[in-house]
Write a protein that holds these residues in place. Structure first.
Motif, short mmCIF file in Angstrom:
data_model
loop_
_atom_site.label_atom_id
_atom_site.label_comp_id
_atom_site.label_asym_id
_atom_site.label_seq_id
_atom_site.Cartn_x
_atom_site.Cartn_y
_atom_site.Cartn_z
N TYR A 1 2.40 10.98 6.66
CA TYR A 1 3.68 11.45 5.83
C TYR A 1 4.15 12.75 6.39
N GLY A 2 5.24 13.13 6.13
CA GLY A 2 5.96 14.52 6.47
C GLY A 2 6.88 14.33 7.75
N PHE A 3 6.85 13.13 8.22
CA PHE A 3 7.82 13.07 9.86
C PHE A 3 8.95 12.48 9.35
N ASN A 4 9.92 12.64 10.21
CA ASN A 4 11.40 12.00 10.07
C ASN A 4 11.85 11.20 11.14
N LYS B 1 0.68 -1.19 0.08
CA LYS B 1 -0.12 -0.10 0.00
C LYS B 1 0.96 1.28 -0.11
N ALA B 2 1.98 1.33 0.86
CA ALA B 2 2.98 2.39 0.82
C ALA B 2 3.36 2.70 -0.45
N GLN B 3 3.84 1.49 -1.12
CA GLN B 3 4.60 1.99 -2.47
C GLN B 3 3.70 2.29 -3.46
N ASP B 4 2.40 1.79 -3.40
CA ASP B 4 1.33 2.15 -4.39
C ASP B 4 0.99 3.66 -4.06
N MET B 5 0.99 4.13 -2.96
CA MET B 5 0.64 5.49 -2.73
C MET B 5 1.81 6.47 -3.45
N ALA B 6 2.99 5.92 -2.79
CA ALA B 6 4.20 6.72 -3.62
C ALA B 6 4.24 6.72 -4.90
N ALA B 7 3.84 5.65 -5.78
CA ALA B 7 4.06 5.46 -7.01
C ALA B 7 2.94 6.45 -7.97
N ARG B 8 1.59 6.31 -7.20
CA ARG B 8 0.58 6.89 -7.77
C ARG B 8 0.01 8.19 -6.96
N ASN B 9 0.86 8.65 -5.95
CA ASN B 9 0.89 9.99 -5.45
C ASN B 9 -0.53 10.39 -5.05
N TYR B 10 -1.10 9.23 -4.21
CA TYR B 10 -2.60 9.71 -3.72
C TYR B 10 -2.40 9.64 -2.25
N TRP B 11 -3.30 10.22 -1.60
CA TRP B 11 -3.26 10.37 -0.08
C TRP B 11 -4.65 10.07 0.33
N SER B 12 -5.19 8.67 0.47
CA SER B 12 -6.12 8.24 0.77
C SER B 12 -6.20 6.88 1.23
N HIS B 13 -7.19 6.53 2.03
CA HIS B 13 -7.44 4.88 2.32
C HIS B 13 -7.71 3.89 1.09
N GLY C 1 4.53 -0.52 6.71
CA GLY C 1 5.05 -0.38 5.35
C GLY C 1 5.66 1.17 5.46
N ILE C 2 6.74 1.29 4.79
CA ILE C 2 7.58 2.49 4.59
C ILE C 2 8.22 2.95 3.20
N ALA C 3 7.65 3.84 2.64
CA ALA C 3 8.04 4.06 1.29
C ALA C 3 8.30 5.55 1.20
N ASN C 4 9.26 5.71 -0.04
CA ASN C 4 9.80 7.12 -0.31
C ASN C 4 9.34 7.42 -1.46
N ALA C 5 8.98 9.01 -1.58
CA ALA C 5 8.63 9.52 -2.80
C ALA C 5 9.20 10.74 -2.98
N SER C 6 9.81 11.06 -4.16
CA SER C 6 10.62 12.15 -4.44
C SER C 6 9.85 13.47 -4.44
N ASN C 7 8.60 13.50 -4.57
CA ASN C 7 7.91 14.80 -4.55
C ASN C 7 6.42 14.48 -4.39
N GLY D 1 7.55 17.77 -2.07
CA GLY D 1 9.04 17.54 -2.02
C GLY D 1 9.23 16.13 -1.50
N PRO D 2 10.41 15.61 -1.07
CA PRO D 2 10.81 14.36 -0.78
C PRO D 2 10.13 13.96 0.54
N GLU D 3 9.41 12.78 0.47
CA GLU D 3 8.47 12.47 1.96
C GLU D 3 8.55 10.89 2.08
N THR D 4 8.40 10.77 3.33
CA THR D 4 8.47 9.31 3.64
C THR D 4 6.98 8.82 3.95
N ILE D 5 6.36 7.88 3.47
CA ILE D 5 5.03 7.50 3.49
C ILE D 5 4.83 6.45 4.51
N VAL D 6 4.12 6.35 5.73
CA VAL D 6 4.06 5.43 6.55
C VAL D 6 2.69 4.73 6.60
#
Length: 304
Positions: A141-144, A101-113, A174-180, A185-190
């Motif tokens: 997302y948005g935390f480090n 799910k985290a990787q799918d959110m990063a790849a398709r850039n959506y913020w939803s359940h 699940g933890i995934a990175n997105a460049s924008n 910008g660069p964010e980590t999705i949890v």
């Protein structure tokens, strides 16, 4: 021919006032303005500090953050122990579902359940082979750091319920990175997925052969609402009342400063008079509280 020196024209008093020449520019004359230098310094430091803090939080990718599944689990179980609940067990199937799910959110850039094409979180669970009787999902997302993520969730009633729910026995992260991500910008999705495995007695149904979706279980499936999180909430798991206090003090400090200087500001702009504020240290304290409050109440990240 006799040359007669013309006397120098003396500028009118109102012109002198406008240009600040109606008093001798001495150290004594400038002394009343000195207390404002610390105020300007405090505001300048606050602007720089706010910018650096924002870059620190949002200018990093996941491989430079401190967010790990191990720490998320430890922080989760610490909160559950405080609430006298049993520890959650890390489940490999839920972990696979949360990571997908985290990787799918990063790849398709959506913020939803739910995904853009309507897939629910539970489809990721069943696709990973996890059959549940009840389930929940938290997003961030948005935390480090792992601590900041857990603190943010704990300060939201709906997310807190998922973490402390006695019905849940398993969890996966699940933890995934997105460049924008989301234009930030660069964010980590949890992604955190909570569940309790289905049993024959629970009456949970098998996933549909055509959609891969499991029928809704009898117990409530939790999908918390989206919310932004202040920096205060990210610093403490019990930051809700702190946020209210900081916001109130910041508002009072700003209003106090405006009211305190309103009359003097009018004199400076309308009458071109220099204004002297007595008790300069009070102004320093007021501006310091307001600046710190504004910094602490800025958005640190987002949860869903």
């Amino acid at each position: 021919m006799v040359l007669v020196a013309k006397p120098k024209r003396t500028p009118a008093l109102h012109h002198k006032k406008r240009s600040g020449q109606h008093h001798k520019q001495s150290k004594h004359y400038a002394k009343p303005y000195w207390p404002y230098l610390p105020l300007l310094a405090i505001i300048g430091i606050g602007i720089i500090g706010n910018s650096l803090w924002g870059q620190h939080l949002h200018g990093v990718l996941g491989d430079r953050t401190n967010i790990t599944a191990t720490q998320l689990l430890a922080d989760t179980n610490t909160q559950r122990a405080t609430d006298h609940e049993l520890d959650l067990q890390l489940n490999s199937q839920l972990t696979a579902a949360a990571q997908a799910k985290a990787q799918d959110m990063a790849a398709r850039n959506y913020w939803s359940h739910n995904t853009p094409d309507g897939r629910t979180p539970w489809s990721f669970m069943t696709a990973a082979g996890y059959q549940f009787s009840t389930a929940g999902e938290n997003l961030a997302y948005g935390f480090n750091s792992s601590d900041a993520v857990l603190n943010a969730w704990m300060n939201s009633p709906e997310h807190r319920t998922n973490i402390l729910d006695s019905k849940f026995s398993n969890v996966g992260f699940g933890i995934a990175n997105a460049s924008n991500y989301q234009g930030d910008g660069p964010e980590t999705i949890v992604v955190a997925m909570y569940g309790d495995p289905a049993t024959v007695a629970s009456g949970a149904l098998a996933p549909s052969s055509t959609t891969g979706e499991q029928s809704m279980p009898a117990t409530v499936v939790s999908q918390p609402q989206a919310a932004s999180v202040s920096r205060v909430d990210a610093l403490s798991a019990n930051g809700a009342w702190v946020t209210l206090t900081v916001s109130t003090l910041t508002t009072l400090a700003v209003l106090w400063f405006i009211l305190r200087h309103g009359l003097f500001l009018k004199r400076a702009l309308v009458n071109s008079e220099a204004f002297i504020v007595h008790h300069p240290m009070l102004d320093v304290a007021i501006v310091s509280v307001a600046t710190l409050g504004i910094i602490l109440t800025r958005t640190a990240g987002f949860i869903h």
